[in-house]
Scaffold this motif. Structure first.
Motif, PDB file in Angstrom:
ATOM      1  N   SER A  13       0.848  -1.211   0.000  1.00 29.32           N
ATOM      2  CA  SER A  13       0.000   0.000   0.000  1.00 29.32           C
ATOM      3  C   SER A  13       0.874   1.249   0.000  1.00 29.32           C
ATOM      4  O   SER A  13       0.599   2.220  -0.719  1.00 29.32           O
ATOM      5  CB  SER A  13      -0.890   0.055   1.241  1.00 29.32           C
ATOM      6  OG  SER A  13      -1.711  -1.048   1.258  1.00 29.32           O
TER       7      SER A  13
ATOM      8  N   TYR B  37       2.314   1.824  -3.404  1.00 25.95           N
ATOM      9  CA  TYR B  37       1.321   2.352  -4.341  1.00 25.95           C
ATOM     10  C   TYR B  37       1.097   3.833  -4.111  1.00 25.95           C
ATOM     11  O   TYR B  37       0.958   4.600  -5.063  1.00 25.95           O
ATOM     12  CB  TYR B  37       0.008   1.581  -4.242  1.00 25.95           C
ATOM     13  CG  TYR B  37      -0.002   0.413  -5.212  1.00 25.95           C
ATOM     14  CD1 TYR B  37       0.073   0.647  -6.584  1.00 25.95           C
ATOM     15  CD2 TYR B  37      -0.049  -0.896  -4.784  1.00 25.95           C
ATOM     16  CE1 TYR B  37       0.103  -0.399  -7.490  1.00 25.95           C
ATOM     17  CE2 TYR B  37      -0.015  -1.947  -5.673  1.00 25.95           C
ATOM     18  CZ  TYR B  37       0.059  -1.691  -7.021  1.00 25.95           C
ATOM     19  OH  TYR B  37       0.098  -2.725  -7.915  1.00 25.95           O
TER      20      TYR B  37
ATOM     21  N   ARG C 242       3.711   5.704  -5.669  1.00 22.55           N
ATOM     22  CA  ARG C 242       3.814   5.304  -7.085  1.00 22.55           C
ATOM     23  C   ARG C 242       5.153   4.633  -7.384  1.00 22.55           C
ATOM     24  O   ARG C 242       5.771   4.858  -8.418  1.00 22.55           O
ATOM     25  CB  ARG C 242       3.579   6.484  -8.013  1.00 22.55           C
ATOM     26  CG  ARG C 242       2.112   6.779  -8.093  1.00 22.55           C
ATOM     27  CD  ARG C 242       1.728   7.386  -9.408  1.00 22.55           C
ATOM     28  NE  ARG C 242       0.923   8.556  -9.133  1.00 22.55           N
ATOM     29  CZ  ARG C 242       1.323   9.799  -9.349  1.00 22.55           C
ATOM     30  NH1 ARG C 242       2.480  10.039  -9.894  1.00 22.55           N
ATOM     31  NH2 ARG C 242       0.552  10.783  -9.048  1.00 22.55           N
TER      32      ARG C 242
ATOM     33  N   TYR D 107      -0.342  -8.711  -3.202  1.00 20.66           N
ATOM     34  CA  TYR D 107      -1.168  -8.125  -4.289  1.00 20.66           C
ATOM     35  C   TYR D 107      -2.343  -9.050  -4.633  1.00 20.66           C
ATOM     36  O   TYR D 107      -3.464  -8.590  -4.818  1.00 20.66           O
ATOM     37  CB  TYR D 107      -0.289  -7.890  -5.528  1.00 20.66           C
ATOM     38  CG  TYR D 107      -0.985  -7.238  -6.697  1.00 20.66           C
ATOM     39  CD1 TYR D 107      -0.851  -5.874  -6.949  1.00 20.66           C
ATOM     40  CD2 TYR D 107      -1.778  -7.989  -7.577  1.00 20.66           C
ATOM     41  CE1 TYR D 107      -1.493  -5.273  -8.033  1.00 20.66           C
ATOM     42  CE2 TYR D 107      -2.424  -7.394  -8.654  1.00 20.66           C
ATOM     43  CZ  TYR D 107      -2.279  -6.043  -8.882  1.00 20.66           C
ATOM     44  OH  TYR D 107      -2.921  -5.454  -9.952  1.00 20.66           O
TER      45      TYR D 107
ATOM     46  N   ARG E  66      -5.209  -6.691  -3.957  1.00 20.38           N
ATOM     47  CA  ARG E  66      -5.513  -5.887  -5.147  1.00 20.38           C
ATOM     48  C   ARG E  66      -6.254  -6.685  -6.223  1.00 20.38           C
ATOM     49  O   ARG E  66      -7.140  -6.156  -6.871  1.00 20.38           O
ATOM     50  CB  ARG E  66      -4.213  -5.295  -5.746  1.00 20.38           C
ATOM     51  CG  ARG E  66      -3.567  -4.237  -4.901  1.00 20.38           C
ATOM     52  CD  ARG E  66      -4.469  -3.018  -4.725  1.00 20.38           C
ATOM     53  NE  ARG E  66      -4.859  -2.431  -5.997  1.00 20.38           N
ATOM     54  CZ  ARG E  66      -6.044  -1.846  -6.219  1.00 20.38           C
ATOM     55  NH1 ARG E  66      -6.947  -1.767  -5.266  1.00 20.38           N
ATOM     56  NH2 ARG E  66      -6.328  -1.330  -7.403  1.00 20.38           N
TER      57      ARG E  66
END
Ligand SMILES: C[S@@+](CC[C@H](N)C(=O)[O-])C[C@H]1O[C@@H](n2cnc3c(N)ncnc32)[C@H](O)[C@@H]1O
Length: 315
Positions: free
Chosen positions: A31, A34, A37, A49, A53
């Motif tokens: 997290s 992300y 980036r 993931y 995700r």
């Protein structure tokens, strides 16, 4: 067993040998990356993931394919190319939405993600129609063989020049459809907006979400996005330390085609507001953004407006 249950089982099997505490640490790192980036994930973070995700990107992909099915004759989709396929999300969305699909080609440069997608799909009934290709997607020479090109949550890993080049390649190809999905953030939408302009300059048609090929009416500081609600599995909740049994995944998307099949007038861009005696809709139309008030007196439209949600098409 339903496909989603099969996938959940395969995910849990894959994660069985990792302690939950460790996985939670990897999920937090994921997290964090992300948010910054940062794209370099460890193998442990790639495992996190698939628990955290993959269910969300799959739910969004299902929704986008549903939109495509609503406005396009998808029985013509026989061959699909998924660029940047990650853990093989499209395997779980494509066959159930495109019933004539004969061949799904996955292109992924990360060997760990590629082998994860093979492992997860072992029980998938259509896995013999899947081809796994270990390659840099930028090196695919042409798209002519494929009816649909899919790029899901990939554009933010490419430069503007690389994106332009990819779009140009699709425009010049005989491939009929292009589907792009990005996070529902300002950054994700800016990619979508730029791609949309490039496509329209080249006379391509927009299937969804835009009901027109006019200039995007979204203000500079705003962004066009939608959301998909999905249930969180036990493991998903544990990793996120979440109380709620569901989450809303925000996304932006674009479906383009070489020919327009169905026209519609407007798309709902915000949650409809239901007042006493009227419903208020924010609409994207070819004449720009419109704030439409539908009075209870207009029985037909009022009933329709009350039944619709953010992201739906309005008449
Ligand atoms: C965020 S994941 C999305 C995975 C999947 N498309 C989904 O929607 O769940 C992005 C994937 O794109 C892959 N990718 C990024 N750049 C790539 C490139 N140049 N060639 C091939 N794969 C690439 C990454 O390795 C990663 O697996």
């Amino acid at each position: 067993m339903a496909l989603n249950e099969l996938l959940q089982l395969a995910i849990e099997k894959k994660l069985f040998s990792i302690g939950l505490k460790n996985l939670q640490k990897d999920a937090k790192n994921l997290s964090q990356k992300y948010k910054q980036r940062s794209l370099k994930l460890s193998d442990e973070e790639k495992l996190a993931y698939i628990a955290m995700r993959l269910p969300a990107t799959l739910a969004v992909m299902q929704e986008v394919f549903f939109q495509l099915n609503s406005f396009y004759q998808t029985t013509r989709i026989k061959k699909l190319l998924d660029l940047g396929s990650g853990p093989g999300t499209s395997i779980w969305a494509a066959f159930s939405n495109f019933l004539s699909l004969e061949k799904l080609t996955l292109v992924e440069q990360d060997p760990f993600f590629l082998s994860l997608s093979k492992d997860l799909s072992i029980e998938h009934p259509d896995k013999n129609k899947v081809t796994w290709t270990s390659k840099d997607l930028r090196k695919i020479s042409d798209f002519n063989e494929f009816d649909l090109i899919l790029l899901s949550y990939v554009m933010n890993e490419l430069s503007h020049e690389e994106i332009k080049h990819l779009i140009e390649k699709w425009v010049k190809s005989t491939s009929e459809l292009l589907v792009i999905i990005e996070p529902g953030t300002k950054f994700g939408f800016e990619n979508i907006r730029a791609i949309r302009s490039q496509l329209i300059k080249n006379n391509m048609k927009i299937v969804a979400p835009c009901p027109h090929e006019e200039k995007c009416p979204m203000q500079e500081n705003d962004w066009c996005h939608f959301y998909k609600r999905l249930e969180r599995s036990k493991i998903h909740r544990y990793l996120k330390e979440a109380d709620l049994g569901f989450e809303d995944e925000k996304f932006s998307y674009l479906i383009a085609s070489k020919h327009k099949e169905k026209e519609y007038l407007a798309r709902i861009l915000r949650r409809p507001i239901i007042h006493k005696g009227h419903v208020q809709l924010t609409l994207c139309t070819k004449d720009g953004l419109k704030n439409e008030i539908i009075s209870q007196k207009d029985k037909t439209h009022y009933k329709l407006a009350k039944s619709l949600g953010w992201g739906d098409v309005y008449v």
